[in-house]
Design an enzyme around this catalytic site. Structure first.
Site, PDB file in Angstrom:
ATOM      1  N   GLY A  12       0.879  -1.464   0.155  1.00  0.00           N
ATOM      2  CA  GLY A  12       0.076  -0.037   0.298  1.00  0.00           C
ATOM      3  C   GLY A  12       1.191   1.707   0.202  1.00  0.00           C
ATOM      4  CB  ILE A  94     -11.641  -4.450 -13.078  1.00  0.00           C
ATOM      5  CG1 ILE A  94     -10.789  -3.859 -11.772  1.00  0.00           C
ATOM      6  CG2 ILE A  94     -12.737  -4.513 -12.987  1.00  0.00           C
ATOM      7  CD1 ILE A  94     -10.711  -4.228 -10.723  1.00  0.00           C
ATOM      8  CG  HIS A 110       1.971  -2.167 -15.450  1.00  0.00           C
ATOM      9  ND1 HIS A 110       1.650  -3.559 -14.642  1.00  0.00           N
ATOM     10  CD2 HIS A 110       2.681  -2.603 -16.180  1.00  0.00           C
ATOM     11  CE1 HIS A 110       2.997  -4.398 -14.755  1.00  0.00           C
ATOM     12  NE2 HIS A 110       3.489  -4.029 -15.842  1.00  0.00           N
TER      13      HIS A 110
HETATM   14  C1  GRF Z   1       3.288  -1.446  -7.505  1.00  0.00           C
HETATM   15  O1  GRF Z   1       4.556  -1.209  -7.693  1.00  0.00           O
HETATM   16  C2  GRF Z   1       2.592  -0.999  -8.342  1.00  0.00           C
HETATM   17  O2  GRF Z   1       3.193  -0.862  -9.806  1.00  0.00           O
HETATM   18  C3  GRF Z   1       2.165  -2.377  -9.125  1.00  0.00           C
HETATM   19  O3  GRF Z   1       1.962  -2.490  -7.756  1.00  0.00           O
HETATM   20  C4  GRF Z   1       2.966  -2.294  -6.759  1.00  0.00           C
HETATM   21  C5  GRF Z   1       2.211  -2.026  -5.384  1.00  0.00           C
HETATM   22  O4  GRF Z   1       3.412  -1.303  -4.382  1.00  0.00           O
HETATM   23  N1  GRF Z   1       0.817  -2.546  -9.140  1.00  0.00           N
HETATM   24  P1  GRF Z   1       1.926  -0.897  -3.286  1.00  0.00           P
HETATM   25  O5  GRF Z   1       1.767  -1.697  -2.796  1.00  0.00           O
HETATM   26  O6  GRF Z   1       2.152   0.226  -3.082  1.00  0.00           O
HETATM   27  O7  GRF Z   1       3.173  -0.650  -2.766  1.00  0.00           O
END
Ligand code: GRF
Length: 188
Positions: A12, A94, A110
């Site tokens: 998060g 989703i 991403h």
């Molecule tokens: C991030 O690298 C995001 O791009 C990917 O999952 C990761 C989540 O990281 N989809 P966090 O939980 O926000 O630290």
């Protein structure tokens, strides 16, 4: 105040960047009204509690279908009048129910320069491939994996061999890009 929901399954850090951005005014005139999480014990739940954000934590296995749990999520978002859904490490595709009800208002982050390195291990995949310019993409969400229209991207050049340092650089770039991009989307 514009009302955001953030979906996450893990640490998060992007949730926190968005919640902190709303609080500080870096994201203008907006608040995170809901954290949706499909994993018991995920660290994002602690972060959400710290920010006083409502939590919708559920176990997908307790529902008979994706449509069923997405209906429950969408009903809660309707009740809270959510305007924008930000996926931030939500490890599920989703489905139709959310796309029918919130389509066009869901974005995802991403950790790669799409369309390269789709999927759940983008940083590791790019590192093992040996790329010299990594990056981050924010895109609209449709029913394809990491495939919707690209909204914003930033490059992260790195030629070293320390994947942990690289991950840290990419996450930093994510947090900054998400805040900037949410402002752009909300201003439209
Ligand atoms: C991030 O690298 C995001 O791009 C990917 O999952 C990761 C989540 O990281 N989809 P966090 O939980 O926000 O630290």
């Amino acid at each position: 105040m514009r009302r955001l929901a953030v979906f996450a399954s893990g640490s998060g850090s992007n949730f926190e960047a968005i919640a902190a951005g709303c609080k500080s005014g870096a994201i203008r005139d907006a608040e995170v009204v809901l954290c949706v999480c499909d994993k018991a014990g995920a660290y994002v739940l602690e972060r959400a509690a710290r920010y006083g954000v409502d939590i919708l934590q559920f176990n997908p296995k307790e529902f008979s279908s994706k449509r069923d749990f997405e209906r429950m999520i969408a009903d809660r978002m309707d009740a809270l009048r959510v305007e924008l859904v930000c996926l931030a490490g939500y490890m599920r595709i989703i489905g139709d129910e959310l796309l029918e009800r919130y389509g066009g208002r869901i974005v995802n982050i991403h950790p790669a320069l799409l369309p390269a390195f789709k999927g759940a291990h983008a940083i590791k995949d790019a590192f093992e491939y040996g790329v010299k310019v990594y990056g981050v993409t924010i895109h609209e969400v449709d029913n394809t994996l990491d495939g919707g229209r690209i909204i914003s991207q930033v490059a992260v050049p790195y030629e070293g061999d320390d994947i942990e340092a690289l991950e840290e650089m990419i996450h930093k770039a994510e947090h900054k890009l998400y805040v900037e991009t949410i402002n752009r989307i909300l201003d439209k």
